[in-house]
Design a protein around this motif. Sequence first.
Motif, PDB file in Angstrom:
ATOM      1  N   LYS A 109       1.948   3.722  -3.061  1.00  0.00           N
ATOM      2  CA  LYS A 109       1.187   4.863  -3.589  1.00  0.00           C
ATOM      3  C   LYS A 109       1.827   6.191  -3.204  1.00  0.00           C
ATOM      4  O   LYS A 109       1.644   7.199  -3.905  1.00  0.00           O
TER       5      LYS A 109
ATOM      6  N   GLN B 255      -5.062   5.452  -4.766  1.00  0.00           N
ATOM      7  CA  GLN B 255      -5.385   4.333  -3.898  1.00  0.00           C
ATOM      8  C   GLN B 255      -4.679   3.071  -4.385  1.00  0.00           C
ATOM      9  O   GLN B 255      -4.180   3.011  -5.509  1.00  0.00           O
ATOM     10  N   THR B 256      -4.641   2.061  -3.521  1.00  0.00           N
ATOM     11  CA  THR B 256      -4.282   0.712  -3.945  1.00  0.00           C
ATOM     12  C   THR B 256      -5.402  -0.221  -3.511  1.00  0.00           C
ATOM     13  O   THR B 256      -6.206   0.108  -2.641  1.00  0.00           O
ATOM     14  N   THR B 257      -5.459  -1.384  -4.129  1.00  0.00           N
ATOM     15  CA  THR B 257      -6.546  -2.307  -3.826  1.00  0.00           C
ATOM     16  C   THR B 257      -6.065  -3.749  -3.906  1.00  0.00           C
ATOM     17  O   THR B 257      -5.129  -4.061  -4.642  1.00  0.00           O
TER      18      THR B 257
ATOM     19  N   ASP C  88       0.810  -1.213   0.000  1.00  0.00           N
ATOM     20  CA  ASP C  88       0.000   0.000   0.000  1.00  0.00           C
ATOM     21  C   ASP C  88       0.847   1.269   0.000  1.00  0.00           C
ATOM     22  O   ASP C  88       0.487   2.274  -0.623  1.00  0.00           O
TER      23      ASP C  88
ATOM     24  N   LYS D 214      -5.078   2.102  -7.901  1.00  0.00           N
ATOM     25  CA  LYS D 214      -6.492   2.310  -8.199  1.00  0.00           C
ATOM     26  C   LYS D 214      -6.811   3.796  -8.276  1.00  0.00           C
ATOM     27  O   LYS D 214      -6.355   4.591  -7.457  1.00  0.00           O
TER      28      LYS D 214
ATOM     29  N   ARG E 273      -8.450  11.652  -7.804  1.00  0.00           N
ATOM     30  CA  ARG E 273      -7.104  11.183  -7.494  1.00  0.00           C
ATOM     31  C   ARG E 273      -6.222  11.279  -8.738  1.00  0.00           C
ATOM     32  O   ARG E 273      -6.706  11.270  -9.875  1.00  0.00           O
TER      33      ARG E 273
ATOM     34  N   ASN F 178     -13.456   3.522 -12.849  1.00  0.00           N
ATOM     35  CA  ASN F 178     -12.367   3.082 -11.988  1.00  0.00           C
ATOM     36  C   ASN F 178     -11.258   2.517 -12.865  1.00  0.00           C
ATOM     37  O   ASN F 178     -11.509   1.863 -13.872  1.00  0.00           O
TER      38      ASN F 178
END
Length: 289
Positions: free
Chosen positions: A143, A161-163, A140, A176, A183, A277
């Motif tokens: 990012k 973001q990360t997912t 994470d 993400k 973002r 997305n």
Amino acid sequence: MKKNLFITAKKIAFMLTVLTATALISCDGAFDYDLPESNSKVDTILPNADFTYASLPGNFMNVKFTNLSSESINYFWDFGAGGTSTLKDPVFEFVNGEGVYPVTLTSSDANGVSSTVTINVEVVMGPVAPLLLGPGFEVDSDKNFWKANFPRIGSSSSVMQTTTSGGYFEGARGGKFPSSEDRLGYQELTTFTPSTNYILKYKYRMKNNSTSDGIMNVSIVTPLTSWDLATLPSKTVTKNAHVETTANVAALVEGTLLFNSGTNTTLGILLHNEVENLYRFIYLRNTIT
């Protein structure tokens, strides 16, 4: 001789001889192994070995290898002349200097299924691609390497973001960009060689919503200090705008962006989405002819 240098900071996407341990389970000596359960499914997602590489600053003979293998946990590298490694992302010194060296990577999963790839690694003295940080979004905190010092309009934070959900990426997680369009990802690299050709390689997926209207923008820009759509075109060296053409399709797609550094030693990579997305990971190569 054509000279190719490659770099990624981490995986990517941004591995080892098959090293497995078999558990022997017995019941009064009647059985040596557990039988598959009645509803067991065959593992159809198999390892795929791949890697890229780059000479390190200071000594072109020291080459950093970045593992791009998927569905793998064990790795074995064969650099030739007895040189080997079991690290995921090793560094190896080619003491004989400039030349082409076949390097073989074998990656395997927990079941001992393996994949092997051999790539001719060209070791040359010359410009090295800048070090791209956090390209694989494997953790994470990656990012934060893509955090701009300015927000995107309508957002108090520019942090992407990360997912780990949705299966829109390779590896442990992916970057993400939500459909709220608040973002962006931005990373400045300060060690470009002027008048040199570079290739930016990346993979992305659009979220498979019901309408085909998503856009993923990947741009090479001169340094930015604010998010200003009016001036962004004048700051853009080159750009890919990937448009979603089919709704409800979320295939992982590879993109390529070729650019020349011109007079610049510092350039930025700008990532942002429109409507849908988006998920991606990224790595950088440079080519010198």
